[in-house]
Design a protein around this motif. Structure first.
Motif, short mmCIF file in Angstrom:
data_model
loop_
_atom_site.label_atom_id
_atom_site.label_comp_id
_atom_site.label_asym_id
_atom_site.label_seq_id
_atom_site.Cartn_x
_atom_site.Cartn_y
_atom_site.Cartn_z
N ALA A 81 48.90 37.41 48.99
CA ALA A 81 48.41 38.67 48.43
C ALA A 81 49.59 39.52 48.00
CB ALA A 81 47.58 39.41 49.46
N SER A 133 49.58 32.34 43.06
CA SER A 133 49.09 30.96 43.02
C SER A 133 49.16 30.28 44.38
CB SER A 133 49.90 30.16 41.99
OG SER A 133 51.29 30.23 42.28
N TYR A 141 44.65 40.80 27.95
CA TYR A 141 44.91 40.36 29.31
C TYR A 141 45.11 41.56 30.23
CZ TYR A 141 45.49 35.68 27.40
OH TYR A 141 45.28 34.48 26.76
N SER A 142 45.05 41.29 31.54
CA SER A 142 45.25 42.33 32.54
C SER A 142 46.68 42.37 33.06
CB SER A 142 44.30 42.11 33.72
OG SER A 142 44.61 40.89 34.38
N ILE A 163 47.71 40.18 35.38
CA ILE A 163 47.73 39.53 36.71
C ILE A 163 47.24 38.08 36.62
CG2 ILE A 163 47.46 41.72 37.93
CD1 ILE A 163 44.53 40.96 38.43
N GLU A 164 47.22 37.53 35.40
CA GLU A 164 46.72 36.16 35.20
C GLU A 164 47.62 35.13 35.87
OE1 GLU A 164 44.77 38.68 32.30
OE2 GLU A 164 46.90 38.44 32.81
N ASN A 216 53.81 44.20 36.55
CA ASN A 216 53.51 42.77 36.46
C ASN A 216 54.02 42.23 35.14
OD1 ASN A 216 51.99 41.59 38.76
ND2 ASN A 216 50.64 43.34 38.40
N ALA A 269 49.63 46.12 39.83
CA ALA A 269 48.24 45.97 40.27
C ALA A 269 48.18 44.88 41.33
CB ALA A 269 47.33 45.59 39.09
N ASP A 270 47.22 45.00 42.24
CA ASP A 270 47.03 43.97 43.26
C ASP A 270 46.59 42.66 42.61
OD1 ASP A 270 47.51 45.96 45.14
OD2 ASP A 270 45.39 46.29 45.57
N TYR A 271 47.05 41.53 43.17
CA TYR A 271 46.54 40.24 42.74
C TYR A 271 46.88 39.21 43.81
CZ TYR A 271 51.30 38.88 41.28
OH TYR A 271 52.64 38.58 41.25
N THR A 272 46.31 38.04 43.67
CA THR A 272 46.61 36.93 44.58
C THR A 272 47.44 35.90 43.83
OG1 THR A 272 44.54 37.27 45.77
CG2 THR A 272 45.63 35.14 46.06
N ARG A 277 54.13 38.43 32.87
CA ARG A 277 53.80 37.02 32.69
C ARG A 277 54.56 36.53 31.46
NH1 ARG A 277 52.29 38.47 36.95
NH2 ARG A 277 50.30 38.03 38.00
#
Length: 392
Positions: free
Chosen positions: A291, A287, A227-228, A230-231, A300, A282-285, A302
Motif C-alpha cells: 500500500a 504491483s 489516466y489517473s 496510479i495505473e 505519482n 494519491a493512494d494506490y496499491t 508512470r
C-alpha cells in the motif's frame, strides 16, 4: 551442409537497480565487435535472442521486456579523471535493432561493481574497507557519473539491507551521482519553454514538459490523456490502442524536441525520448501488493520504455523527474505541489523512489549540478555466453 560451431564470449549477467543485462569487457569481445557497427549489433542481438517474433527470448539471454533486454560494454577509460567507459545498448525485442541513443540509469548501479571485479579500476582507488568512488564516463550521452560502491575486505559488498521497490530482495546500497546531466552549454528545454502545447494529429493537444536531463523525456499530465496516474502495467500494456497513441505522441514530441525530422524516424530511435505522465500524490496499491500512501509521496509518475509501461522507473527517467521537479513551473514540479525543492519522492508501479537534484537559474538558463539517487546491484551469473560463430 556444414554449420559454424558456437563460440563462447566471457560475460557477466548482472542486476542493476530494477533492470538486468549482459556485461562485457570490450577486450573480451571478438575483434570485429570491438568497434561500433553491424558486427557488434548482430552479436548482441544473437546474445539476447532478438528479433523474436514470439516475444519470449527463448533462444537467448534476454527476458523479453525493456528492463531485461539490455547490454553493457565497459573498457578502461583514457579520459582524464575517469576510471571506466560505459557504453549501453538497448536491444529491441521483435526487431533487429540495437538502440545506442541513451543511457540506462539502472544498470549504471552495476557498472562500478563490474569495473572493479574486472580489473578496470586501479587498485589504489579501492579501499580494503569503505567506499570505492568509481568515476564513469557514459559514452552514449558523454556525461560523467560517479558510483559509490561499498567494499568489504577488498571486494565489492553486494549483500545488504537496502530495499529498492521493484526489486524482490534487499542488497547493498550504491549511491549514484549523475554529474551535470545537462551541460551549461546545452539546452535543458529544447523548445525554450517549461511547458509547451504538444499538437498530435489525430489524437489531440496536450500540455507537455519536454526536457533533456538524464534522458530526453516528454512529461504529460495524466488526466489530459485519460489516466489517473496510479495505473499499473496491465492498465496500459493490455491496451494496444493506448500503446499506439503513446508511440504517436512520442514521435511528435521527438520532432518538437529536435531529435528527429520525420515521424517515421521514431521507429529507429525506440530508446529515446521517453514518455511519462504525472499526477498529484494519491493512494494506490503497488504491483507487489504494498500500500502506497499519498502522504508518503510528492507525486505519482508512470513512464513508458521501448513502447511499454515500465514496471518501476528507469534510472535515467528518474534523473529527468528529479531535475524537472526542482524547476518551478514544469508539469512535474506542479504535480508535486509547485515551489522550490531539492528532492522529490514519487510513486511508480512497483512502489516509491526518492531522487535529489541541485538546480539553479543562471542568466535565464536552468543549470543542474547533479542528481543523486540510490540503487543496488549484484552479479547473477558469470562465465561465458555462446552464440553461433557465423551470427555476426
Amino acid at each position: 551442409m556444414s554449420h559454424a560451431p558456437q563460440i563462447r564470449i566471457p560475460a557477466t549477467y548482472m542486476r542493476g537497480g530494477t533492470s538486468k543485462g549482459l556485461f562485457f569487457n570490450l577486450e573480451d569481445l571478438p575483434e570485429p565487435a570491438r568497434v561500433p557497427g553491424q558486427a557488434r549489433d548482430k552479436l548482441l542481438l544473437r546474445v539476447i535472442g532478438s528479433p523474436d517474433p514470439y516475444g519470449k527470448h527463448t533462444d537467448g539471454m534476454g527476458g523479453a521486456t525493456s528492463s531485461t533486454s539490455k547490454t553493457v560494454i565497459l573498457a578502461r577509460s583514457n579520459k582524464p579523471d575517469h576510471d571506466v567507459d560505459y557504453l549501453f545498448g538497448q536491444v529491441a525485442i521483435d526487431k533487429a535493432f540495437v538502440d545506442w541513443s541513451g543511457n540506462c540509469g539502472n544498470l549504471t548501479a552495476a557498472v562500478g561493481a563490474f569495473a572493479i571485479a574486472s580489473g578496470l579500476v586501479d587498485t589504489g582507488r579501492i579501499p580494503d574497507n569503505g567506499i570505492a568512488v568509481v568515476r564513469i564516463w557514459q559514452k552514449n550521452i558523454e556525461k560523467t557519473i560517479v558510483a559509490h560502491v561499498p567494499i568489504t575486505d577488498g571486494r565489492v559488498q553486494e549483500t545488504g539491507d537496502f530495499e529498492l521497490d521493484g526489486v524482490t530482495f534487499p542488497a547493498a546500497e550504491v549511491k549514484i551521482e549523475f554529474m551535470s546531466p545537462v551541460d551549461p552549454s546545452e539546452t535543458m528545454f529544447p523548445t525554450g519553454n517549461l511547458v509547451d502545447q504538444l499538437e498530435v494529429p489525430g489524437i489531440g493537444s496536450f500540455q507537455a514538459t519536454m526536457i533533456n536531463a538524464g534522458i530526453p523525456t516528454i512529461f504529460l499530465n495524466a488526466d489530459e490523456i485519460g489516466y489517473s496516474g496510479i495505473e499499473l502495467q496491465e492498465a496500459v500494456n493490455g491496451d494496444p490502442a493506448a500503446l499506439e497513441r503513446f508511440e504517436t505522441i512520442r514521435a511528435y514530441g521527438a520532432i518538437k524536441m529536435g531529435l528527429i525530422d520525420r515521424v517515421e524516424e521514431a521507429a529507429a530511435r525506440q530508446h529515446t525520448p521517453k514518455v511519462a505522465f504525472v499526477a498529484p500524490a494519491a493512494d494506490y496499491t503497488a504491483s507487489s501488493g504494498k500500500a502506497i500512501n499519498a502522504g508518503d509521496i510528492d507525486l505519482n509518475v508512470r513512464a513508458l520504455s521501448m513502447g511499454k509501461l515500465h514496471h518501476a522507473m528507469m534510472g535515467t527517467a528518474a534523473v529527468a523527474i528529479g531535475t524537472a521537479a526542482a524547476i518551478p513551473g514544469t508539469l512535474v514540479n506542479l504535480a508535486a505541489g509547485g515551489g522550490e525543492r531539492e528532492a522529490v519522492t514519487f510513486g511508480h508501479p512497483s512502489g516509491t523512489l526518492k531522487v535529489g537534484a541541485t538546480a539553479s537559474e543562471q542568466n535565464g538558463n536552468w543549470i543542474v549540478e547533479k542528481v543523486v539517487m540510490s540503487r543496488s546491484a549484484r552479479i547473477l551469473m558469470e562465465g561465458w555466453v555462446r552464440i553461433p560463430g557465423d551470427a555476426f
